[in-house]
Design a protein around this motif. Structure first.
Motif, mmCIF file in Angstrom:
data_model
loop_
_atom_site.group_PDB
_atom_site.id
_atom_site.type_symbol
_atom_site.label_atom_id
_atom_site.label_comp_id
_atom_site.label_asym_id
_atom_site.label_seq_id
_atom_site.Cartn_x
_atom_site.Cartn_y
_atom_site.Cartn_z
ATOM 1 N N CYS A 191 -51.728 -21.249 -46.470
ATOM 2 C CA CYS A 191 -51.504 -22.382 -45.567
ATOM 3 C C CYS A 191 -50.414 -23.310 -46.089
ATOM 4 C CB CYS A 191 -52.791 -23.180 -45.394
ATOM 5 S SG CYS A 191 -54.110 -22.241 -44.647
ATOM 6 N N SER A 215 -45.616 -18.070 -44.945
ATOM 7 C CA SER A 215 -46.829 -17.359 -45.355
ATOM 8 C C SER A 215 -46.632 -15.840 -45.509
ATOM 9 C CB SER A 215 -47.943 -17.630 -44.341
ATOM 10 O OG SER A 215 -47.441 -17.495 -43.041
ATOM 11 N N ALA A 265 -56.063 -20.344 -39.545
ATOM 12 C CA ALA A 265 -55.962 -21.672 -40.136
ATOM 13 C C ALA A 265 -55.471 -22.662 -39.096
ATOM 14 C CB ALA A 265 -55.000 -21.646 -41.314
ATOM 15 N N LEU A 270 -57.934 -23.194 -43.731
ATOM 16 C CA LEU A 270 -58.536 -22.010 -43.140
ATOM 17 C C LEU A 270 -59.853 -22.402 -42.475
ATOM 18 C CD1 LEU A 270 -57.202 -19.181 -43.749
ATOM 19 C CD2 LEU A 270 -59.472 -18.615 -44.544
ATOM 20 N N HIS A 299 -51.693 -19.212 -38.276
ATOM 21 C CA HIS A 299 -51.752 -20.631 -38.640
ATOM 22 C C HIS A 299 -51.269 -21.461 -37.460
ATOM 23 C CE1 HIS A 299 -50.874 -23.824 -41.974
ATOM 24 N NE2 HIS A 299 -51.678 -24.261 -41.045
ATOM 25 N N ARG A 301 -50.457 -24.973 -35.907
ATOM 26 C CA ARG A 301 -50.187 -26.375 -36.264
ATOM 27 C C ARG A 301 -50.153 -27.155 -34.954
ATOM 28 N NH1 ARG A 301 -47.098 -23.705 -40.195
ATOM 29 N NH2 ARG A 301 -47.572 -24.443 -42.298
#
Ligand code: ADP
Ligand code: MG
Length: 561
Positions: A191, A215, A265, A270, A299, A301
């Motif tokens: 992350c 990542s 995540a 996570l 992930h 955001r």
């Protein structure tokens, strides 16, 4: 631009005690229940302080953990306050609760650690002196002394649960706890890819994770036997500083025997989210061999008001508002990552190949499609220009494209095409002449019924099928195919139908036929593997070929090339 999860000015933020009304809003829970929890809380504090280097030492037998970071540090006033109950610099009132961008906000971790262990924190803000503070069990500064350290913070937790032996008793063995620590650091590293992680165990080097651009570079370090090229990275900007970042293991190259690498995540942490996990699994349906599971890290955001953390006090489980929309975005992102055009042509690599070909082709000789432009965003998302040039052993299609050549197995490439078509329109048609089947078991009859194929009793141990999938109806082996279908569920039946209808290996094909097949195959959703999970193509990239043939040797004049 990606949203920064780290409050840049945390050094300037004063640590304050949260008002009682805010405390009552925060889901209460035991923060520190294991060595891994200590590491998690301290590492998260380091990340919140903007650290780019985090070193973690664990001595499980001594119940001791030390986390050192190069973050913003705390000045003396904050350092003396940081272990008090509900003291935090990250939020100050109940409104801030809905705008959280840091990992911590409850002001409980250091306080709990002061209660449960011997806690010592050294910290230094750049340009100021460094201080060491020991805390009593109430989290009050007991002793303060100057210390010479680099800017940043070093937290030492010693004799964890020393006065709470019962808690130690309930925990797994040291080895298991260490595994949990390792996994947790892996997750944090994924992350927060810009961070260098150094881990020690009982004063010995344990593992390190080097920082990477994203990542993708981290995941490649975490999985043994998985290389950077086996993974595909894909990022989708969602507007308003929101984005989804995806790293997948390419299904023709790597997968797991357990469901242990499906990770999700949100904003730097996570989390568990059943709905999203289902989406991830569905996105890989029929791309992997039986009993194998995908490698996938997603992930998201997003702005904090989209998140409902209340599902779980430890923030490990969340619910997202507008869940359906996020699910759709993610599955679209994965579908894009699974496309052929997105790999093989990653920017730098393609430019390099372009130059290489240009250099060696100026004097002629190597006949390959030369239309190589430096990779722009558009050209990456374009389809590969594959051109069928020959058939080998009546089984493989040899195709060339600007950055290399591929061998494509004709049967499974066709199977993939048909499978996706069948799934989109699974059509059963009435048979002119019913098919007579014998020796059907009760389960087989039920299966046929579920699939939608009409079967009537025809005599003793004989049945008549009156409908069949359109694709099979006109085939001589239709009866065999229906027997096959009676063995499984709808999906298995569709795979079986595709397999049966696809051109066999050993069938000669003309260039035109091969070209059509390649194009249809390229346009499938999951071109990498057949519905059984077998890889469909083998790629020989020009870079690899040129390395093998040592072409850099012959670029000189002396060889006249
Ligand atoms: P929270 O992280 O929820 O704010 P903690 O008890 O973990 O609560 O930490 C209390 C405060 O101590 C933080 O808000 C932060 O201001 C400060 N702090 C803790 N660890 C660090 C660190 N490694 N670097 C800088 N400040 C820190
Ligand atoms: Mg914290």
């Amino acid at each position: 631009m990606m949203m920064s999860l780290v409050p840049k000015t945390s050094a300037m933020h004063r640590i304050e005690t949260l008002p009682a009304d805010v405390c009552s809003l925060i889901a209460a829970g035991e923060v520190i229940d294991s060595l891994a929890a200590v590491v998690r809380e301290l590492a998260e504090n380091a990340l919140d302080a903007g650290a780019t280097r985090i070193s973690i030492c664990v001595w499980p037998d001594r119940w001791r953990v030390r986390v050192a970071d190069n973050g913003t540090g705390m000045d003396l006033e904050n350092l003396q306050k940081c272990a008090g109950a509900h003291t935090t610099s990250k939020i100050h009132n109940s409104e801030d609760l809905w705008k959280i961008t840091s990992l911590g906000f409850r002001g409980e971790a250091l306080h709990s650690l002061a209660q449960l262990s011997r806690l010592e924190v050294c910290s230094r803000v750049s340009g100021e002196a460094g201080w060491r503070v020991f805390y009593n069990n109430l989290g009050e500064a007991l002793e303060t002394e100057p210390t010479a350290i680099a800017p940043g913070t070093i937290v030492t937790v010693d004799d964890l649960f020393g006065n709470w032996q019962a808690r130690r008793g309930g925990l797994p063995t040291a080895a298991q706890q260490l595994r949990t620590v390792q996994l947790m650091v892996h997750h944090l590293a994924l992350c927060h890819p810009g961070v260098m992680w150094q881990l020690e165990q009982n004063d010995r080097r344990w593992f390190t994770i080097s920082p990477g651009a994203n990542s993708h570079h981290i995941l490649a370090q975490l999985l043994r036997d998985v290389k950077l090229q086996d993974l595909q990275y894909h990022q989708v900007e969602l507007g308003q500083n929101q984005s989804v970042e995806i790293v997948i293991g390419l299904p023709d190259r790597c997968h797991r025997h357990r469901l242990d690498w499906l990770k999700f995540a949100v904003n730097g942490r996570l989390v568990k989210c059943g709905e999203i996990e289902q989406t991830l699994l569905t996105s890989f349906a029929r791309t992997l061999p039986r009993d194998r599971y995908p490698i996938c890290f997603v992930h998201l955001r997003i702005s904090p008001e989209q998140i409902d953390w209340n599902r779980h006090p430890a923030k490990a489980e969340i619910y997202l508002h507008n869940m359906g929309e996020w699910q759709a975005r993610i599955s679209l992102g994965i579908a894009e990552a699974l496309q052929l055009s997105n790999s093989h042509q990653s920017g730098a690599g393609q430019q390099k190949v372009g130059k290489l070909l240009k250099a060696s082709e100026q004097k002629g000789g190597y006949v390959v499609n030369r239309s190589i432009e430096p990779a722009t965003k558009e050209s990456i998302s374009e389809r590969l220009q594959l051109r069928a040039v020959a058939q080998l052993h009546n089984t493989y299609i040899l195709a060339e494209h600007p950055t290399g050549l591929w061998l494509i197995e004709q049967h499974i490439a066709h199977e993939r095409v048909l499978y996706e078509e069948i799934c989109e329109r699974w059509q059963l048609i009435n048979l002119e002449k019913p098919l007579i089947l014998n020796q059907l078991t009760e389960t087989q009859l039920e299966n046929l019924q579920t699939i939608g194929i009409e079967v009537d009793t025809f005599g003793d141990q004989l049945w008549a099928a009156r409908t069949a999938p359109e694709m099979l109806a006109s085939r001589d082996d239709c009866a065999d195919a229906i027997l096959e279908l009676s063995q499984g569920n709808l999906q298995a039946a569709q795979v079986a139908t595709a397999c049966r209808s696809a051109i066999r290996n050993g069938t000669p094909l003309s260039l035109a036929e091969m070209q059509i097949l390649i194009e249809r195959w390229q346009n499938t959703k999951n071109p990498r593997t057949c519905p059984h999970g077998r890889p469909i193509y083998l790629s020989l990239e020009e870079t690899a070929l040129s390395r093998f043939f040592r072409r850099h040797w012959v670029l000189g004049k002396s060889h006249g090339i």
